[in-house]
Design a protein around this motif. Structure first.
Motif, PDB file in Angstrom:
ATOM      1  N   GLY A  33       0.813  -1.207   0.000  1.00 52.39           N
ATOM      2  CA  GLY A  33       0.000   0.000   0.000  1.00 52.39           C
ATOM      3  C   GLY A  33       0.844   1.255   0.000  1.00 52.39           C
ATOM      4  O   GLY A  33       0.525   2.244  -0.674  1.00 52.39           O
ATOM      5  N   ALA A  34       1.944   1.230   0.759  1.00 52.53           N
ATOM      6  CA  ALA A  34       2.831   2.382   0.803  1.00 52.53           C
ATOM      7  C   ALA A  34       3.443   2.659  -0.564  1.00 52.53           C
ATOM      8  O   ALA A  34       3.526   3.812  -1.012  1.00 52.53           O
ATOM      9  CB  ALA A  34       3.933   2.146   1.839  1.00 52.53           C
ATOM     10  N   MET A  35       3.862   1.594  -1.228  1.00 54.25           N
ATOM     11  CA  MET A  35       4.444   1.774  -2.558  1.00 54.25           C
ATOM     12  C   MET A  35       3.404   2.283  -3.544  1.00 54.25           C
ATOM     13  O   MET A  35       3.692   3.139  -4.387  1.00 54.25           O
ATOM     14  CB  MET A  35       5.022   0.444  -3.051  1.00 54.25           C
ATOM     15  N   ALA A  36       2.189   1.772  -3.436  1.00 51.94           N
ATOM     16  CA  ALA A  36       1.139   2.190  -4.359  1.00 51.94           C
ATOM     17  C   ALA A  36       0.754   3.650  -4.145  1.00 51.94           C
ATOM     18  O   ALA A  36       0.612   4.418  -5.102  1.00 51.94           O
ATOM     19  CB  ALA A  36      -0.087   1.284  -4.187  1.00 51.94           C
ATOM     20  N   ASP A  37       0.596   4.049  -2.875  1.00 52.71           N
ATOM     21  CA  ASP A  37       0.082   5.379  -2.578  1.00 52.71           C
ATOM     22  C   ASP A  37       1.149   6.461  -2.532  1.00 52.71           C
ATOM     23  O   ASP A  37       0.871   7.628  -2.823  1.00 52.71           O
ATOM     24  CB  ASP A  37      -0.664   5.361  -1.240  1.00 52.71           C
ATOM     25  N   TRP A  38       2.378   6.086  -2.139  1.00 51.77           N
ATOM     26  CA  TRP A  38       3.389   7.099  -1.884  1.00 51.77           C
ATOM     27  C   TRP A  38       4.661   6.943  -2.715  1.00 51.77           C
ATOM     28  O   TRP A  38       5.491   7.864  -2.726  1.00 51.77           O
ATOM     29  CB  TRP A  38       3.769   7.090  -0.400  1.00 51.77           C
ATOM     30  N   GLY A  39       4.852   5.807  -3.370  1.00 53.13           N
ATOM     31  CA  GLY A  39       6.082   5.596  -4.131  1.00 53.13           C
ATOM     32  C   GLY A  39       6.293   6.630  -5.223  1.00 53.13           C
ATOM     33  O   GLY A  39       7.370   7.226  -5.354  1.00 53.13           O
ATOM     34  N   ALA A  40       5.267   6.857  -6.040  1.00 57.67           N
ATOM     35  CA  ALA A  40       5.386   7.828  -7.129  1.00 57.67           C
ATOM     36  C   ALA A  40       5.594   9.241  -6.586  1.00 57.67           C
ATOM     37  O   ALA A  40       6.385  10.029  -7.141  1.00 57.67           O
ATOM     38  CB  ALA A  40       4.135   7.778  -8.011  1.00 57.67           C
ATOM     39  N   LEU A  41       4.911   9.576  -5.491  1.00 57.03           N
ATOM     40  CA  LEU A  41       5.089  10.894  -4.893  1.00 57.03           C
ATOM     41  C   LEU A  41       6.496  11.074  -4.341  1.00 57.03           C
ATOM     42  O   LEU A  41       7.075  12.167  -4.435  1.00 57.03           O
ATOM     43  CB  LEU A  41       4.062  11.105  -3.775  1.00 57.03           C
ATOM     44  N   HIS A  42       7.059  10.040  -3.745  1.00 56.25           N
ATOM     45  CA  HIS A  42       8.434  10.114  -3.242  1.00 56.25           C
ATOM     46  C   HIS A  42       9.412  10.409  -4.373  1.00 56.25           C
ATOM     47  O   HIS A  42      10.292  11.278  -4.244  1.00 56.25           O
ATOM     48  CB  HIS A  42       8.793   8.803  -2.551  1.00 56.25           C
ATOM     49  N   LEU A  43       9.261   9.713  -5.482  1.00 52.43           N
ATOM     50  CA  LEU A  43      10.173   9.927  -6.607  1.00 52.43           C
ATOM     51  C   LEU A  43      10.009  11.316  -7.211  1.00 52.43           C
ATOM     52  O   LEU A  43      10.998  11.959  -7.577  1.00 52.43           O
ATOM     53  CB  LEU A  43       9.940   8.857  -7.672  1.00 52.43           C
ATOM     54  N   SER A  44       8.784  11.782  -7.321  1.00 50.36           N
ATOM     55  CA  SER A  44       8.554  13.073  -7.970  1.00 50.36           C
ATOM     56  C   SER A  44       8.820  14.249  -7.027  1.00 50.36           C
ATOM     57  O   SER A  44       9.490  15.223  -7.405  1.00 50.36           O
ATOM     58  CB  SER A  44       7.116  13.155  -8.502  1.00 50.36           C
ATOM     59  N   GLN A  45       8.355  14.154  -5.799  1.00 48.91           N
ATOM     60  CA  GLN A  45       8.433  15.299  -4.895  1.00 48.91           C
ATOM     61  C   GLN A  45       9.781  15.389  -4.171  1.00 48.91           C
ATOM     62  O   GLN A  45      10.306  16.479  -3.953  1.00 48.91           O
ATOM     63  CB  GLN A  45       7.262  15.205  -3.917  1.00 48.91           C
ATOM     64  N   ASP A  46      10.374  14.228  -3.811  1.00 47.98           N
ATOM     65  CA  ASP A  46      11.627  14.247  -3.050  1.00 47.98           C
ATOM     66  C   ASP A  46      12.868  14.111  -3.922  1.00 47.98           C
ATOM     67  O   ASP A  46      13.937  14.605  -3.542  1.00 47.98           O
ATOM     68  CB  ASP A  46      11.624  13.121  -2.007  1.00 47.98           C
ATOM     69  N   LEU A  47      12.739  13.447  -5.046  1.00 51.04           N
ATOM     70  CA  LEU A  47      13.905  13.176  -5.882  1.00 51.04           C
ATOM     71  C   LEU A  47      13.830  13.831  -7.252  1.00 51.04           C
ATOM     72  O   LEU A  47      14.696  13.606  -8.095  1.00 51.04           O
ATOM     73  CB  LEU A  47      14.096  11.655  -6.031  1.00 51.04           C
ATOM     74  N   GLY A  48      12.776  14.616  -7.507  1.00 48.03           N
ATOM     75  CA  GLY A  48      12.700  15.415  -8.723  1.00 48.03           C
ATOM     76  C   GLY A  48      12.435  14.626  -9.991  1.00 48.03           C
ATOM     77  O   GLY A  48      12.746  15.103 -11.094  1.00 48.03           O
ATOM     78  N   ALA A  49      11.848  13.452  -9.890  1.00 47.63           N
ATOM     79  CA  ALA A  49      11.566  12.655 -11.085  1.00 47.63           C
ATOM     80  C   ALA A  49      10.353  13.214 -11.817  1.00 47.63           C
ATOM     81  O   ALA A  49       9.439  13.771 -11.205  1.00 47.63           O
ATOM     82  CB  ALA A  49      11.316  11.200 -10.696  1.00 47.63           C
ATOM     83  N   GLY A  50      10.331  13.074 -13.157  1.00 42.33           N
ATOM     84  CA  GLY A  50       9.187  13.466 -13.959  1.00 42.33           C
ATOM     85  C   GLY A  50       8.055  12.482 -13.823  1.00 42.33           C
ATOM     86  O   GLY A  50       8.212  11.403 -13.230  1.00 42.33           O
ATOM     87  N   PRO A  51       6.872  12.807 -14.401  1.00 40.03           N
ATOM     88  CA  PRO A  51       5.708  11.917 -14.276  1.00 40.03           C
ATOM     89  C   PRO A  51       5.977  10.504 -14.791  1.00 40.03           C
ATOM     90  O   PRO A  51       5.567   9.522 -14.158  1.00 40.03           O
ATOM     91  CB  PRO A  51       4.635  12.622 -15.109  1.00 40.03           C
ATOM     92  N   GLY A  52       6.661  10.387 -15.935  1.00 43.27           N
ATOM     93  CA  GLY A  52       6.929   9.064 -16.479  1.00 43.27           C
ATOM     94  C   GLY A  52       7.858   8.254 -15.602  1.00 43.27           C
ATOM     95  O   GLY A  52       7.636   7.063 -15.354  1.00 43.27           O
TER      96      GLY A  52
END
Length: 406
Positions: free
Chosen positions: A244-263
Motif C-alpha cells: 500500500g505504501a508503494m502504491a500510494d506514496w512511491g510515485a510521490l516520493h520519486l517526484s516530490q523528493d527526488l525530482g523525477a518526472g511523471p513518467g
C-alpha cells in the motif's frame, strides 16, 4: 487434524502427480485473468494519484485520510464478502465485485476535494476488497483440486497486471487527463469481466473431498485454527502495509523528493510490480523447494534491505533499484499467508486473514501521510522496512505452523 494433514501431504506430493484436466486449466486461466485485471485497474488508479492530488488541492495529511477510503472500504466489506462466498459461491461474487470495481474507478477524477475523494474511494475500496476475498477463496479451492501450491502464480498475474497498468499510466500521464484514462480502464475491466466471468461460470471452481469442512473455520469454537489464521493475517498485514505504501506514496516520493518526472515516477511503481511478478512467477517452485517458513523469512529480510535503499537513496534511479529489491522480497509473503489461512479455515479463513492483512493498507496511508508531515516522506517510508523485518520475525518464531508446502 487428520483432514488438514491429509491435504498437506497431498499438496507436498510431486507436482506432476495430479495432472490438471482441461476443466481445471480453463478455471485457472479465468481466475488468472481476474487477478491480472485487479492489478491492472489498481495500478491505473495509483499512477494518477499525483494528478488527482493536484486537482483536489490536498496536502499530505488530507490526502492520506482520503486514501484511507480505499482501505476502509476494503476492510469493511471483506468479512461480508466471505459470507457471500459461502452463500452464493466465490465465482459469482468474483464476477459481481469485478464489475463494481471497473465501474467505480471512474469516480476519483470527478472529485474536487479531499472529502469527496475519500467518499468515492470507499466505494472503490469495497469493490476491491470483495474481489480480493472472492478471487482468493476460489484460488484456495482450486489449489485443493490441483494439489499444487499455485497461489503465487495468481498473485504474479496481479503484479503483471499492475506493471502493465503502471506502464500504460506512465505513457499516458503526460498527454491524457485522469478522467479519460480511468474511463478507458473501466471499459477494459468490464470487457475482461464479461469474458473471464463467462468462462468461470462454465467451469466453476471444483470442490474436493480433501478440503476442510466448514466446522474447521476460524471461529471461537476452534481456538487453534483461529490463532493460526490470525498469525497468517498479521504476516499479511506487514506485506499489505508495504504494498500500500508503494502504491500510494512511491510515485510521490520519486517526484516530490527526488525530482523525477511523471513518467519516471510511474516507472518506479512499475519496476516494483515487475519485481513482485518475477518473484511470484517462481514462487510455486520456491515454496515447494524451501517451504513456507523459509520463504517468508527470506522474503521479509530482502524487503527490509530493499525498502531502506528505496526510502533513503539520493537519486531516483537508486530508489527505483531499492523498490525492485523490496518488491522481490515482498512478492510471496501475502499469497503464502492467504493460502495457508484458506487451507486452515476455508472462505472464512481467507476473509479473516484478508481483513487483518488489509489492515496494513488501512494503517499505511494515514500513518505515512502524518509521518511525512512530521519527519518527511523518506523517513516515513522506512516504516515499510520495519514491518517487513517484523514479518520475517513472526515467520521465524512460528515456523512450526508452516509445515505445509503452500
Amino acid at each position: 487434524m487428520p483432514t488438514l494433514n491429509k491435504m498437506r501431504r497431498a499438496l507436498a506430493q510431486d507436482r506432476g502427480s495430479v495432472p490438471a484436466g482441461p476443466r481445471l486449466t480453463r478455471t485457472r486461466i479465468a481466475l488468472t485473468a481476474f487477478f491480472a485485471m485487479d492489478g491492472f485497474l489498481f495500478a491505473g488508479w495509483v499512477v494518477r494519484i499525483p494528478a488527482i492530488k493536484a486537482q483536489t488541492g490536498a496536502g499530505p495529511g488530507a490526502l492520506g485520510l482520503a486514501l484511507l477510503g480505499v482501505s476502509a472500504g476494503a476492510v469493511a466489506f471483506m468479512m461480508i464478502a466471505g459470507r457471500l462466498c459461502r452463500r452464493f459461491g466465490s465465482p459469482l461474487v468474483t464476477v459481481a465485485a469485478a464489475a463494481a470495481l471497473s465501474l467505480s474507478i471512474v469516480l476519483p477524477p470527478l472529485t474536487r476535494s479531499a472529502t469527496a475523494l475519500g467518499l468515492v474511494l470507499l466505494l472503490f475500496g469495497a469493490a476491491y476488497g470483495a474481489l480480493n476475498v472472492a478471487m482468493n477463496s476460489a484460488a484456495v479451492a482450486l489449489i485443493g483440486a490441483l494439489r499444487r501450491p499455485v497461489m503465487p502464480g495468481f498473485h504474479a498475474a496481479f503484479s503483471l497486471g499492475g506493471m502493465l497498468g503502471a506502464g500504460l499510466g506512465g505513457l499516458l500521464a503526460g498527454g491524457l487527463s485522469a478522467t479519460v484514462h480511468l474511463l478507458v480502464l473501466a471499459v477494459i475491466g468490464l470487457l475482461v469481466t464479461a469474458v473471464a466471468g463467462r468462462a468461470l461460470g462454465r467451469h466453476p471452481v471444483p470442490e474436493v473431498p480433501e478440503r476442510l469442512p466448514a466446522p474447521a473455520d476460524p471461529r471461537p469454537g476452534n481456538g487453534r485454527a483461529r490463532r493460526l489464521v490470525l498469525v497468517f493475517g498479521l504476516i499479511a498485514l506487514c506485506t499489505a502495509y508495504g504494498e500500500g505504501a508503494m502504491a500510494d506514496w512511491g510515485a510521490l516520493h520519486l517526484s516530490q523528493d527526488l525530482g523525477a518526472g511523471p513518467g519516471t515516477a510511474a516507472a518506479g511503481y512499475a519496476v516494483f510490480a515487475l519485481a513482485m511478478a518475477v518473484g511470484r512467477l517462481s514462487g510455486t517452485a520456491v515454496v515447494q523447494r524451501f517451504g513456507a517458513a523459509r520463504t517468508l523469512i527470506a522474503g521479509g529480510t530482502t524487503a527490509t534491505a530493499g525498502m531502506l535503499l528505496g526510502a533513503l537513496a539520493p537519486t531516483a534511479w537508486w530508489a527505483g533499484a531499492g523498490f525492485a529489491v523490496a518488491g522481490l522480497g515482498l512478492a510471496n509473503i501475502f499469497p503464502i499467508a492467504l493460502a495457508r489461512a484458506g487451507e486452515t479455515g476455508g472462505p472464512d479463513g481467507v476473509a479473516v486473514a484478508s481483513t487483518v492483512g488489509y489492515g496494513g493498507m488501512l494503517l499505511g496511508p494515514p500513518a505515512i501521510g502524518f509521518l511525512a508531515e512530521a519527519v518527511g516522506l523518506p523517513a516515513a517510508l522506512t516504516t515499510v522496512a520495519l514491518l517487513a523485518a517484523f514479518a520475517a520475525g513472526i515467520a521465524c518464531a512460528t515456523r512450526g505452523a508452516h509445515t505445509g508446502r503452500t
